[in-house]
Design an enzyme around this catalytic site. Structure first.
Site, PDB file in Angstrom:
ATOM      1  N   SER A  72      -2.156  -0.887   2.523  1.00 23.52           N
ATOM      2  CA  SER A  72      -3.049  -0.415   3.574  1.00 23.52           C
ATOM      3  C   SER A  72      -3.927   0.649   2.931  1.00 23.52           C
ATOM      4  O   SER A  72      -3.422   1.636   2.391  1.00 23.52           O
ATOM      5  CB  SER A  72      -2.233   0.163   4.730  1.00 23.52           C
ATOM      6  OG  SER A  72      -3.072   0.399   5.830  1.00 23.52           O
ATOM      7  N   GLU A  73      -5.247   0.454   2.970  1.00 25.80           N
ATOM      8  CA  GLU A  73      -6.115   1.262   2.105  1.00 25.80           C
ATOM      9  C   GLU A  73      -6.218   2.727   2.523  1.00 25.80           C
ATOM     10  O   GLU A  73      -6.798   3.531   1.808  1.00 25.80           O
ATOM     11  CB  GLU A  73      -7.499   0.620   1.966  1.00 25.80           C
ATOM     12  CG  GLU A  73      -8.351   0.586   3.216  1.00 25.80           C
ATOM     13  CD  GLU A  73      -8.207  -0.719   3.983  1.00 25.80           C
ATOM     14  OE1 GLU A  73      -7.160  -1.392   3.839  1.00 25.80           O
ATOM     15  OE2 GLU A  73      -9.139  -1.066   4.739  1.00 25.80           O
ATOM     16  N   ASN A  74      -5.651   3.076   3.689  1.00 25.40           N
ATOM     17  CA  ASN A  74      -5.617   4.498   4.023  1.00 25.40           C
ATOM     18  C   ASN A  74      -4.500   5.231   3.278  1.00 25.40           C
ATOM     19  O   ASN A  74      -4.380   6.448   3.403  1.00 25.40           O
ATOM     20  CB  ASN A  74      -5.491   4.706   5.539  1.00 25.40           C
ATOM     21  CG  ASN A  74      -4.308   3.985   6.136  1.00 25.40           C
ATOM     22  OD1 ASN A  74      -4.008   2.856   5.769  1.00 25.40           O
ATOM     23  ND2 ASN A  74      -3.620   4.635   7.044  1.00 25.40           N
TER      24      ASN A  74
END
Lengths: 231, 218
Positions: free
Chosen positions: B46-48
């Site tokens: 998840s790119e966060n």
């Protein structure tokens, strides 16, 4: 080396009209709620805010937008805020949309003392307009500059009196990067402890990057999308 | 019968391989997580700032500090790790993520993708999509074959502002599975009961048909 200030009002007291501020957080996760509230109360105007998102209508940076305190937003995704969209389409608000990784790395570069970076994100799109393109090993990259910001305001889970910071889960996001990138960095933390109490191996942001720190209060930690699994 | 969103996700899940690190975008791509074959080791990024994303939490166990890139409350799985956004896009840029699945408004037969802006109408931003499509080794698009007006989303050239150029490898729509080749779209599979002629009529970009095109079997 004591960097503790009394609270958010003191922490933001010298942020004046026209300042450029980096604000940590992803969505409403890990945003500096106390400092945003103090900026709203202070009524400072014409701000340039660099933040991945622009909050929602009634929370986060959305509160600054409501009071028309923001002149320009630099963000990667602003889809959750109707007031933002209204101000943008009416021309009241300037907006620069940039790729999320570019946003992160331009903070990183500032904190690492590097003037610019090369990234493939945005090559061949309108993001590339007017930017220098360099080819390395047959692939094109855009030159993007490090942020030059007067202030960074971040939120951490724990901090000590010397400004060392530890973040929790995905509330880390942009916070440690922005902490490194501000000329003056303000950190609000859920728990402030005396220097020496944090495990040096566990610290994410070295205190040298932080000028002011305080223990925040009344964190709402609003959830944007509450999704659950049925038991 | 055209595929449901769940069936599109189910078909894309067949592209997963043991040991893959995968980034799933918002919308249909998120559903792919529900169809990872049992026993297959796949780590979701998840790119966060998370590797090892798990399912939604049980009610009452939501942690506001633990969300995915769609801002949904989530959990972690065994072996998960948190990191900042620079590390997150560092691993994406460095090509460490094996597969990226994302939605699109338009895809061209050269593999260009548009999914972040409709001038004068929708201003949401690109989020991490431009970084992902500029660097991912394998990009699959999950989308409807046509827009709500019935117009093809598979075009000779995109009309909307681009997210990335020549990057999409495969497209799974409600009607078909297509590969992007140097000569345009190649029809690999069709939804059960959907004819080659229907797919041809709803594909505006160059489309190659080779021999008998099999139906997707569920």
């Amino acid at each position: 080396m004591n960097k503790v200030v009394a609270g958010p009002a003191e922490a933001v007291q010298d942020i004046s009209d026209g300042a450029t501020i980096l604000l940590g957080g992803f969505g409403l996760c890990g945003i500096p709620e106390n400092c945003i509230a103090s900026l709203v109360k202070k009524g400072v105007k014409n701000l340039t805010c660099v933040s991945n998102n622009a909050g929602v209508d009634d929370f986060g940076i959305g509160l600054l937008l409501q009071q028309k305190q923001v002149k320009k937003m630099i963000s990667s995704y602003v889809g959750e805020n109707a007031e933002f969209e209204r101000q943008l389409l009416s021309g009241e608000l300037q907006v620069e949309l940039i790729p999320q990784g570019t946003l992160a790395t331009r903070c990183l570069a500032a904190g690492y003392g590097m003037p610019a970076i090369f990234t493939p994100a945005g090559v061949g799109t309108e993001v590339a307009a007017g930017k220098e393109v360099r080819t390395f090993n047959g692939k094109d990259y855009l030159l993007e500059y490090a942020f030059d910001a007067d202030f960074a305001i971040v939120k951490a889970w724990k901090g000590d009196t010397m400004g060392n910071l530890i973040f929790h889960a995905t509330a880390r996001n942009f916070n440690p990067l922005m902490a490194m990138a501000g000329k003056i960095t303000i950190a609000e933390v859920e728990e402030l402890v005396p220097a020496g109490e944090l495990d040096p191996d566990a610290i994410h942001t070295p205190g040298i990057y932080v000028q002011r720190i305080f223990q925040g209060t009344n964190y709402e930690k609003r959830i944007e999308q509450r999704t659950v699994t049925r038991r | 019968m055209s595929l449901t969103k769940e069936q599109i996700a189910q078909r894309i899940a067949r592209e997963l391989r043991h040991g893959y690190y995968v980034n799933l975008g918002i919308g249909i791509p998120t559903l792919v997580a529900n169809y990872i074959p049992t026993g297959m080791d796949v780590v979701l990024q998840s790119e966060n700032g998370l590797l090892g994303m798990g399912p939604f939490p049980f009610e009452g166990e939501e942690d506001p500090d633990l969300i995915n890139a769609g801002k949904q409350t989530i959990t972690t799985v065994k072996g998960s790790v948190f990191f900042d956004s620079a590390v997150s896009f560092g691993m994406i840029r460095a090509g460490k993520v094996d597969l990226t699945v994302l939605g699109a408004m338009e895809v061209s037969d050269q593999g260009d993708i548009a999914n972040w802006k409709i001038p004068g109408k929708m201003v949401k931003g690109m989020g991490g999509a431009m970084d992902l499509v500029a660097s991912a080794r394998n990009i699959i698009v999950a989308m409807m074959h046509t827009n709500p007006k019935g117009e093809s989303k598979l075009l000779r050239a995109c009309t909307l502002p681009l997210t990335g150029v020549r990057c999409v490898k495969k497209i799974v729509t409600d009607l078909a599975v297509l590969e992007v080749t140097p000569t345009g779209f190649l029809l690999l599979e069709r939804a059960p009961g959907v004819s080659v002629e229907e797919i041809q009529s709803k594909t505006a970009g160059r489309l190659t048909i080779q021999g008998e095109v099999p139906e997707i079997v569920f």
